[in-house]
Design an enzyme around this catalytic site. Sequence first.
Site, PDB file in Angstrom:
ATOM      1  N   ILE A   1      39.945  30.294  42.320  1.00  0.00           N
ATOM      2  CA  ILE A   1      39.419  31.534  41.646  1.00  0.00           C
ATOM      3  C   ILE A   1      40.358  32.583  41.669  1.00  0.00           C
ATOM      4  CG2 ILE A   1      37.520  33.379  41.583  1.00  0.00           C
ATOM      5  CD1 ILE A   1      35.704  31.210  43.286  1.00  0.00           C
TER       6      ILE A   1
ATOM      7  N   HIS B   1      25.653  40.381  44.326  1.00  0.00           N
ATOM      8  CA  HIS B   1      26.188  38.992  44.463  1.00  0.00           C
ATOM      9  C   HIS B   1      25.872  38.093  43.212  1.00  0.00           C
ATOM     10  CE1 HIS B   1      27.876  35.850  47.564  1.00  0.00           C
ATOM     11  NE2 HIS B   1      27.932  35.694  46.466  1.00  0.00           N
TER      12      HIS B   1
ATOM     13  N   ARG C   1      33.429  37.191  50.119  1.00  0.00           N
ATOM     14  CA  ARG C   1      32.337  37.114  50.898  1.00  0.00           C
ATOM     15  C   ARG C   1      32.391  38.632  51.749  1.00  0.00           C
ATOM     16  NH1 ARG C   1      30.194  33.595  49.039  1.00  0.00           N
ATOM     17  NH2 ARG C   1      29.628  31.390  50.015  1.00  0.00           N
TER      18      ARG C   1
ATOM     19  N   GLU D   1      23.862  40.759  53.257  1.00  0.00           N
ATOM     20  CA  GLU D   1      23.002  40.606  52.129  1.00  0.00           C
ATOM     21  C   GLU D   1      21.516  40.405  52.425  1.00  0.00           C
ATOM     22  OE1 GLU D   1      25.346  38.162  49.384  1.00  0.00           O
ATOM     23  OE2 GLU D   1      27.046  39.436  49.495  1.00  0.00           O
TER      24      GLU D   1
ATOM     25  N   ARG E   1      48.182  32.507  53.715  1.00  0.00           N
ATOM     26  CA  ARG E   1      48.832  32.026  54.695  1.00  0.00           C
ATOM     27  C   ARG E   1      49.734  31.438  54.454  1.00  0.00           C
ATOM     28  NH1 ARG E   1      43.685  29.387  57.163  1.00  0.00           N
ATOM     29  NH2 ARG E   1      43.448  28.670  55.004  1.00  0.00           N
TER      30      ARG E   1
END
Length: 313
Positions: free
Chosen positions: A149, A272, A225, A254, A169
């Site tokens: 994404i 969301h 998230r 949420e 990372r």
Amino acid sequence: MPDLLLIGGATDAMLARMEKRFTIHRLAETDLATQGEAITHVATNGHDGVPAAVMDALPNLKMVSCYGVGYDAIDTDACLARGILVSHTPDVLNAEVATTAVMLMLALYRNLLMDDAYVRAGTWESDGNAPLSRSPDGRKVGILGLGRIGLAIAEKLRAFDADISYHTRSRKDEPYRYYGDLEEMARDVDVLICITPGGASTRHLVNRAVIDALGPEGTLINVSRGSVVDETALVAALQEGRLGWAGLDVFEDEPRVPEALFDMSNVILLPHVGSATHETRAAMGALVVDNLLDHLDSGRVRTPVPECAALNA
Ligand code: A2R
């Protein structure tokens, strides 16, 4: 027919295909103490996952098909230990979630919601032209998580001449500037877009120090998230003017959203809906069922989560 436990909802199209091959049990209507033993498959979603008590009540579970690319609500270690294959729905939602991120950025820069409210309230007629907004073109954008994404976001932002950098990372073989240090990237960019997975390893990656580095002229966008951002630190930074703008599609608890955000005009709040279009949800639903049926037919799935790749060999 094998028995499938359905956690959360499923579309009519998904149900029509699943019903041909499975006996479906809906979680709320199922007595797991008596029926749990028969269940071999679970269809769930990234929000509900598979609660530990449900896992324990399904001794013959073989496969979990997750609707969504994020599966942090599923204990993959526990699944692996029991030889349970887990699948998710990567790729089919890349473009949609990327559009959500770009939409939030554009809306914040161009005062979309405030200008709409300006017209509806009759202020245009009474007070004249609305205040000027800021151009989203040519901005420095830092992407936290340059996976499927994240790359789609970078691609879409080319249309806005964005100067793109990223933090992950490990460095990727991509034509964008890499930062090994998130705080350093936040200091250098105008916009920070979060699109890592959730879970323990990314919890509160965006903390007070990162938010302060982004600063009062900075914009934070989260389409990953809620757990990736320290929400308490975020709310405080917005209240104290230490962060300029925020576009949030996800939250830590949420569907509860900190009420302090409701009155802030420099914040856009979405429920969301990153992937929530008819088209993309249909593609995700189809992949959920493809994985279930593939598992019935071959013992393998089309899109396993990385942790289960060896189990799927
Ligand atoms: O760190 P790397 O080299 O594994 O890169 C991955 C990055 N990432 C992280 N970056 C910094 N710190 C971390 N602790 C960390 N953990 C992971 O996030 C990789 O570049 C990216 C994830 O990419 P994909 O696995 O391709 O995920 P995708 O499909 O882009 O979806 C991302 C998330 C989902 O898990 C949902 O939570 C949400 O978007 O919808």
